[in-house]
Design a protein around this motif. Structure first.
Motif, PDB file in Angstrom:
ATOM      1  N   ALA A  49      10.036  18.843 -19.782  1.00 41.57           N
ATOM      2  CA  ALA A  49       9.189  19.382 -20.844  1.00 41.57           C
ATOM      3  C   ALA A  49       8.232  20.433 -20.312  1.00 41.57           C
ATOM      4  O   ALA A  49       7.924  21.422 -20.997  1.00 41.57           O
ATOM      5  CB  ALA A  49       8.406  18.258 -21.526  1.00 41.57           C
TER       6      ALA A  49
ATOM      7  N   ARG B 271       5.823  27.308 -37.402  1.00 41.56           N
ATOM      8  CA  ARG B 271       7.034  26.586 -37.806  1.00 41.56           C
ATOM      9  C   ARG B 271       8.062  27.478 -38.486  1.00 41.56           C
ATOM     10  O   ARG B 271       9.262  27.337 -38.245  1.00 41.56           O
ATOM     11  CB  ARG B 271       6.645  25.432 -38.736  1.00 41.56           C
TER      12      ARG B 271
ATOM     13  N   THR C 156      16.068  15.443 -25.433  1.00 49.52           N
ATOM     14  CA  THR C 156      15.379  15.352 -26.724  1.00 49.52           C
ATOM     15  C   THR C 156      13.874  15.258 -26.525  1.00 49.52           C
ATOM     16  O   THR C 156      13.091  15.959 -27.185  1.00 49.52           O
ATOM     17  CB  THR C 156      15.883  14.133 -27.512  1.00 49.52           C
ATOM     18  N   ILE C 157      13.451  14.395 -25.599  1.00 52.58           N
ATOM     19  CA  ILE C 157      12.018  14.275 -25.296  1.00 52.58           C
ATOM     20  C   ILE C 157      11.471  15.600 -24.778  1.00 52.58           C
ATOM     21  O   ILE C 157      10.409  16.063 -25.197  1.00 52.58           O
ATOM     22  CB  ILE C 157      11.790  13.158 -24.267  1.00 52.58           C
TER      23      ILE C 157
ATOM     24  N   LEU D 101      12.544  18.664 -25.222  1.00 56.45           N
ATOM     25  CA  LEU D 101      12.498  19.736 -26.207  1.00 56.45           C
ATOM     26  C   LEU D 101      11.314  19.567 -27.155  1.00 56.45           C
ATOM     27  O   LEU D 101      10.616  20.536 -27.473  1.00 56.45           O
ATOM     28  CB  LEU D 101      13.804  19.764 -26.993  1.00 56.45           C
ATOM     29  N   VAL D 102      11.067  18.324 -27.587  1.00 57.02           N
ATOM     30  CA  VAL D 102       9.956  18.076 -28.509  1.00 57.02           C
ATOM     31  C   VAL D 102       8.619  18.284 -27.809  1.00 57.02           C
ATOM     32  O   VAL D 102       7.751  19.040 -28.282  1.00 57.02           O
ATOM     33  CB  VAL D 102      10.049  16.652 -29.091  1.00 57.02           C
ATOM     34  N   VAL D 103       8.431  17.616 -26.661  1.00 59.82           N
ATOM     35  CA  VAL D 103       7.158  17.720 -25.942  1.00 59.82           C
ATOM     36  C   VAL D 103       6.950  19.137 -25.423  1.00 59.82           C
ATOM     37  O   VAL D 103       5.846  19.694 -25.508  1.00 59.82           O
ATOM     38  CB  VAL D 103       7.108  16.706 -24.789  1.00 59.82           C
TER      39      VAL D 103
ATOM     40  N   THR E 134       8.058  21.951 -26.625  1.00 56.08           N
ATOM     41  CA  THR E 134       7.706  22.857 -27.720  1.00 56.08           C
ATOM     42  C   THR E 134       6.245  22.707 -28.101  1.00 56.08           C
ATOM     43  O   THR E 134       5.524  23.704 -28.284  1.00 56.08           O
ATOM     44  CB  THR E 134       8.603  22.589 -28.938  1.00 56.08           C
ATOM     45  N   LEU E 135       5.780  21.472 -28.223  1.00 56.40           N
ATOM     46  CA  LEU E 135       4.378  21.239 -28.585  1.00 56.40           C
ATOM     47  C   LEU E 135       3.424  21.797 -27.531  1.00 56.40           C
ATOM     48  O   LEU E 135       2.418  22.442 -27.856  1.00 56.40           O
ATOM     49  CB  LEU E 135       4.135  19.747 -28.785  1.00 56.40           C
TER      50      LEU E 135
END
Length: 242
Positions: free
Chosen positions: A116, A150, A35-36, A38-40, A42-43
């Motif tokens: 990430a 987005r 989860t970490i 994928l979020v980091v 992507t950013l």
């Protein structure tokens, strides 16, 4: 397999209970770190595709640092070195976190940020694979940069890179075994403990190997179904190439 049903040295259960406990920590670590990541990722991947500014440079620095330092070294940094670099009270508070959380949290952060960096490069590649007309059309329709990424670019990019994301998820699941070096009793550490108590190396590590294989196959099957559900006809036929 009879080893699983034998009582543990403390008499509180069976070795099967140890395996299930180790599996629980392994899955929790893998899913949390994913989860970490994928979020980091992507950013950072989006930042790397921006046309100008400091964000693309920072994104590149992040990727190069986390991708080129061995995972084991990073694991030791988060567990042993970081508390020493922080203010004394903060460092002591981190060191005094009750087990297994004192090992789980550093391992979670380490695996998440390490993965990430890899996902960021995949997101960047997916975005850059899209035709330039996508950006031009979004701009003509009045989309701002955030809305463009987005609503238009990222959904298409994720369809392209989903197979590689599947590989990364399976890799992060296997990489959880590195957490045993900082004291987290996950699956591999559980096998080692069973071996130390019974000296039945083949059975202990054989069972854990089969568990790893089963979880990897289940994860692959789930991600494969997601990939098939998200695949659009244009990408499947290859007509999306610029």
């Amino acid at each position: 397999m009879s080893l699983l049903f034998e009582p543990t040295p403390d008499g509180a259960g069976r070795y099967l209970d140890w395996i299930l406990s180790g599996l629980g920590w392994t899955l929790s670590l893998a899913l949390g770190a994913w989860t970490i990541a994928l979020v980091v990722g992507t950013l950072v991947g989006v930042a790397r595709t921006l046309p100008k500014g400091i964000l693309p440079r920072l994104g590149r620095v992040y990727v190069e640092v986390f991708r080129n330092i061995p995972l084991l070294v990073q694991m030791f940094f988060w567990y042993f070195i970081l508390p020493e670099l922080l203010p004394v009270r903060v460092g002591m508070a981190i060191k005094q976190i009750d087990p297994p959380w004192g090992s789980f949290v550093p391992a979670l952060i380490c695996l998440g940020l390490f993965t990430a960096a890899r996902i960021a490069e995949q997101v960047r590649a997916g975005l850059q694979a899209l035709p330039r007309g996508q950006i031009q059309a979004a701009s003509a329709l009045g989309f701002g940069r955030a809305g463009m990424y987005r609503l238009i670019l990222l959904p298409q990019a994720f369809r392209i890179i989903l197979p590689t994301l599947t590989n990364e998820f399976m890799t992060i699941f296997k990489n959880t075994s590195v957490a045993l070096t900082i004291g987290l009793v996950e699956l591999t550490a559980t096998a080692r403990e069973i071996n130390e108590n019974t000296f039945r190396t083949f059975e202990a590590f054989g069972v854990v190997t089969m568990v790893y294989l089963a979880i990897a196959l289940i994860a692959w099957q789930i991600m494969h179904r997601i990939e098939r559900a998200m695949r659009s006809p244009s990408f499947a036929s290859g007509s999306s190439r610029p």
